[in-house]
Each structure stands twice: as structure tokens, then as C-alpha cells.
Design a protein around this motif. Structure first.
Motif, PDB file in Angstrom:
ATOM      1  N   UNK A  96     -21.395  58.455   3.589  1.00 15.61           N
ATOM      2  CA  UNK A  96     -22.094  57.971   2.285  1.00 15.61           C
ATOM      3  C   UNK A  96     -22.066  59.414   1.290  1.00 15.61           C
ATOM      4  N   UNK A  97     -21.909  60.510   1.719  1.00 20.30           N
ATOM      5  CA  UNK A  97     -21.984  61.704   0.910  1.00 20.30           C
ATOM      6  C   UNK A  97     -20.669  61.787   0.434  1.00 20.30           C
ATOM      7  N   UNK A  98     -19.496  61.219   1.139  1.00 19.24           N
ATOM      8  CA  UNK A  98     -18.080  61.414   0.705  1.00 19.24           C
ATOM      9  C   UNK A  98     -17.380  60.056   0.540  1.00 19.24           C
ATOM     10  N   UNK A  99     -17.747  59.482  -0.540  1.00 20.98           N
ATOM     11  CA  UNK A  99     -17.221  57.830  -0.801  1.00 20.98           C
ATOM     12  C   UNK A  99     -15.558  57.817  -0.582  1.00 20.98           C
ATOM     13  N   UNK A 100     -15.049  58.949  -1.039  1.00 19.00           N
ATOM     14  CA  UNK A 100     -13.702  58.847  -1.191  1.00 19.00           C
ATOM     15  C   UNK A 100     -12.659  59.075  -0.043  1.00 19.00           C
ATOM     16  N   UNK A 101     -13.615  59.424   0.976  1.00 21.06           N
ATOM     17  CA  UNK A 101     -12.585  59.633   2.438  1.00 21.06           C
ATOM     18  C   UNK A 101     -12.672  58.201   3.140  1.00 21.06           C
ATOM     19  N   UNK A 102     -11.202  58.176   3.680  1.00 21.27           N
ATOM     20  CA  UNK A 102     -10.981  57.121   4.627  1.00 21.27           C
ATOM     21  C   UNK A 102     -10.657  57.901   5.795  1.00 21.27           C
ATOM     22  N   UNK A 103     -10.773  57.152   7.042  1.00 19.60           N
ATOM     23  CA  UNK A 103     -10.385  57.666   8.410  1.00 19.60           C
ATOM     24  C   UNK A 103      -9.355  56.643   8.918  1.00 19.60           C
ATOM     25  N   UNK A 104      -8.177  57.390   9.281  1.00 16.66           N
ATOM     26  CA  UNK A 104      -6.902  56.631   9.902  1.00 16.66           C
ATOM     27  C   UNK A 104      -6.648  57.106  11.251  1.00 16.66           C
ATOM     28  N   UNK A 105      -6.334  55.897  12.120  1.00 17.52           N
ATOM     29  CA  UNK A 105      -5.875  56.423  13.389  1.00 17.52           C
ATOM     30  C   UNK A 105      -4.316  56.682  13.335  1.00 17.52           C
ATOM     31  N   UNK A 106      -3.770  57.765  13.847  1.00 17.24           N
ATOM     32  CA  UNK A 106      -2.367  58.078  13.747  1.00 17.24           C
ATOM     33  C   UNK A 106      -1.808  56.928  14.830  1.00 17.24           C
ATOM     34  N   UNK A 107      -0.764  56.114  14.208  1.00 19.96           N
ATOM     35  CA  UNK A 107      -0.136  54.951  14.865  1.00 19.96           C
ATOM     36  C   UNK A 107       1.337  55.517  15.234  1.00 19.96           C
ATOM     37  N   UNK A 108       1.554  56.467  15.185  1.00 21.34           N
ATOM     38  CA  UNK A 108       3.181  57.234  15.551  1.00 21.34           C
ATOM     39  C   UNK A 108       2.704  58.238  16.628  1.00 21.34           C
ATOM     40  N   UNK A 109       3.863  59.126  17.123  1.00 21.53           N
ATOM     41  CA  UNK A 109       3.552  60.018  17.964  1.00 21.53           C
ATOM     42  C   UNK A 109       2.351  60.950  17.806  1.00 21.53           C
ATOM     43  N   UNK A 110       1.823  61.483  18.572  1.00 25.18           N
ATOM     44  CA  UNK A 110       0.614  62.320  18.299  1.00 25.18           C
ATOM     45  C   UNK A 110       1.192  63.584  17.942  1.00 25.18           C
ATOM     46  N   UNK A 111       0.192  64.183  16.848  1.00 19.58           N
ATOM     47  CA  UNK A 111       0.634  65.391  16.565  1.00 19.58           C
ATOM     48  C   UNK A 111       0.792  65.514  14.896  1.00 19.58           C
ATOM     49  N   UNK A 112       1.057  66.499  14.117  1.00 21.54           N
ATOM     50  CA  UNK A 112       1.046  66.578  12.769  1.00 21.54           C
ATOM     51  C   UNK A 112       2.110  65.531  12.048  1.00 21.54           C
ATOM     52  N   UNK A 113       3.298  65.468  12.569  1.00 14.99           N
ATOM     53  CA  UNK A 113       4.385  64.611  11.902  1.00 14.99           C
ATOM     54  C   UNK A 113       3.957  63.325  11.814  1.00 14.99           C
ATOM     55  N   UNK A 114       3.598  62.763  13.054  1.00 12.81           N
ATOM     56  CA  UNK A 114       2.886  61.670  13.062  1.00 12.81           C
ATOM     57  C   UNK A 114       1.819  61.240  12.295  1.00 12.81           C
ATOM     58  N   UNK A 115       0.920  62.133  12.187  1.00 14.83           N
ATOM     59  CA  UNK A 115      -0.272  61.879  11.322  1.00 14.83           C
ATOM     60  C   UNK A 115      -0.021  61.862   9.830  1.00 14.83           C
ATOM     61  N   UNK A 116       1.025  62.779   9.463  1.00 13.66           N
ATOM     62  CA  UNK A 116       1.594  62.685   8.057  1.00 13.66           C
ATOM     63  C   UNK A 116       2.053  61.280   7.655  1.00 13.66           C
ATOM     64  N   UNK A 117       2.902  60.990   8.585  1.00 15.46           N
ATOM     65  CA  UNK A 117       3.622  59.577   8.583  1.00 15.46           C
ATOM     66  C   UNK A 117       2.567  58.528   8.537  1.00 15.46           C
ATOM     67  N   UNK A 118       1.591  58.599   9.074  1.00 10.33           N
ATOM     68  CA  UNK A 118       0.369  57.681   9.369  1.00 10.33           C
ATOM     69  C   UNK A 118      -0.303  57.689   7.822  1.00 10.33           C
ATOM     70  N   UNK A 119      -0.520  58.885   7.300  1.00  6.01           N
ATOM     71  CA  UNK A 119      -1.175  59.287   5.952  1.00  6.01           C
ATOM     72  C   UNK A 119      -0.399  58.519   4.894  1.00  6.01           C
ATOM     73  N   UNK A 120       0.917  58.728   5.030  1.00  8.83           N
ATOM     74  CA  UNK A 120       1.906  58.168   3.728  1.00  8.83           C
ATOM     75  C   UNK A 120       1.760  56.657   3.949  1.00  8.83           C
ATOM     76  N   UNK A 121       1.722  56.034   4.987  1.00  7.85           N
ATOM     77  CA  UNK A 121       1.796  54.663   5.086  1.00  7.85           C
ATOM     78  C   UNK A 121       0.614  53.989   4.764  1.00  7.85           C
ATOM     79  N   UNK A 122      -0.637  54.804   4.525  1.00  8.52           N
ATOM     80  CA  UNK A 122      -1.856  54.091   4.345  1.00  8.52           C
ATOM     81  C   UNK A 122      -2.424  54.782   3.011  1.00  8.52           C
ATOM     82  N   UNK A 123      -1.473  55.599   2.357  1.00 16.50           N
ATOM     83  CA  UNK A 123      -2.281  55.962   0.959  1.00 16.50           C
ATOM     84  C   UNK A 123      -2.185  54.996  -0.241  1.00 16.50           C
TER      85      UNK A 123
END
Length: 92
Positions: free
Chosen positions: A60-87
Motif C-alpha cells: 500500500x505504501x509503495x503502489x508503483x512496485x510489482x513483484x515477479x518470479x524469475x522464470x529463467x535460470x536462477x540468478x541475476x542474469x535470469x532475473x534481469x531477463x524476467x524483468x525486461x520481459x515484464x516491464x
């Protein structure tokens, strides 16, 4: 959705067990980006990460956030790709 005339910013934050720091990060972003159209994607690998409960408690305090689950290989590269896919797509 952002207007056609105004740029829109998406911030990607991969996290792993950051329950002690995530609220401070979100507070700083909100302060520094006041008036800037943006979203913040918080990307996780682990459904059991205790950070998720902290984020949920602060949605409620941060309405601009969204939480997404990394659907690629665990770790930062997969997380970044997941973020780009969901932006949201705005103008640049």
C-alpha cells in the motif's frame, strides 16, 4: 499507462533474502523519483524468500512496485531477463 508525451522509467531490482534492506531501498526510490512516472519490478527466484512477506506488508505504501518470479535460470542474469520481459512499455 504512461502518457504518450512523457517518458516512463522501469527499475529492475533482483533480490535474494533482502528483508532487512528492501524497505529502505523502496523508500529511497520513492523519495528520489517523486514526480517521475515509473514502476519498480522486484524480481525473486525463491517463493520462500522472507523478503516477499516484507514487500507484501508494504504494498500500500509503495503502489508503483510489482513483484515477479524469475522464470529463467536462477540468478541475476535470469532475473534481469524476467524483468525486461515484464516491464511496462512506455516512450523513451
Amino acid at each position: 499507462m504512461p502518457s504518450e508525451q512523457q517518458p516512463f522509467l522501469t527499475i529492475l531490482i533482483p533480490f535474494h533474502h533482502e528483508k532487512q534492506t528492501i524497505v529502505g531501498v523502496l523508500t529511497q526510490l520513492r523519495s528520489r523519483l517523486s514526480g517521475v512516472p515509473h514502476e519498480t519490478l522486484l524480481i525473486h527466484d525463491d517463493w520462500n524468500d522472507p523478503t516477499l512477506a516484507v514487500i507484501k506488508a508494504n504494498e500500500v505504501a509503495y503502489p508503483q512496485i510489482r513483484t515477479v518470479h524469475n522464470t529463467y535460470k536462477p540468478g541475476i542474469p535470469g532475473a534481469i531477463q524476467t524483468g525486461l520481459d515484464n516491464a511496462r512499455r512506455g516512450t523513451y
